[in-house]
Design an enzyme around this catalytic site. Structure first.
Site, PDB file in Angstrom:
ATOM      1  N   ILE A  14       0.796  -1.135   0.109  1.00  0.00           N
ATOM      2  CA  ILE A  14       0.013   0.107   0.187  1.00  0.00           C
ATOM      3  C   ILE A  14       0.899   1.363  -0.106  1.00  0.00           C
ATOM      4  CG2 ILE A  14      -1.823   1.222   1.096  1.00  0.00           C
ATOM      5  CD1 ILE A  14      -3.009  -1.108   2.210  1.00  0.00           C
ATOM      6  N   HIS A  15       0.813   2.018  -1.415  1.00  0.00           N
ATOM      7  CA  HIS A  15       1.656   3.219  -1.200  1.00  0.00           C
ATOM      8  C   HIS A  15       0.801   4.144  -1.671  1.00  0.00           C
ATOM      9  CE1 HIS A  15       1.330   2.622  -5.660  1.00  0.00           C
ATOM     10  NE2 HIS A  15       1.581   1.616  -5.361  1.00  0.00           N
ATOM     11  N   ALA A  16       1.240   5.315  -1.451  1.00  0.00           N
ATOM     12  CA  ALA A  16       0.434   6.874  -1.791  1.00  0.00           C
ATOM     13  C   ALA A  16      -0.719   6.880  -2.763  1.00  0.00           C
ATOM     14  CB  ALA A  16       1.184   7.916  -2.144  1.00  0.00           C
TER      15      ALA A  16
END
Length: 86
Positions: A14-16
């Site tokens: 889960i990234h930006a």
């Protein structure tokens, strides 16, 4: 309250970008709170920095908790989003 587990398959975890899209999706369901849990730590899905501080990586299994109005619809929408994006 609805709960389900999901295992992250995205190599970046889960990234930006997906976190922002997820928060936008959830904000469309007024009165519903969505919480992600990993290793006993929790963060609301709409609080991007806290969510990203969970350091959810590929292969991690998270618990998603949906509380409030339209729980079934929100849980289904989030699960579909996670399958498509993460």
């Amino acid at each position: 309250m609805k709960e389900f587990n999901f295992t992250i398959s995205d190599p970046l975890g889960i990234h930006a970008r997906p976190a922002g899209l997820l928060a936008k999706l959830i904000k469309g369901y007024d009165g519903t709170t969505v919480t992600f849990e990993k290793d006993g730590k929790e963060a609301k899905a709409t609080q991007l920095m806290k969510l990203m501080s969970l350091a959810i990586k590929q292969g991690d299994t998270i618990k998603v908790k949906v509380d409030g109005g339209a729980e079934g619809d929100v849980a289904s929408a989030i699960e579909a989003f996670l399958k498509e994006n993460l």
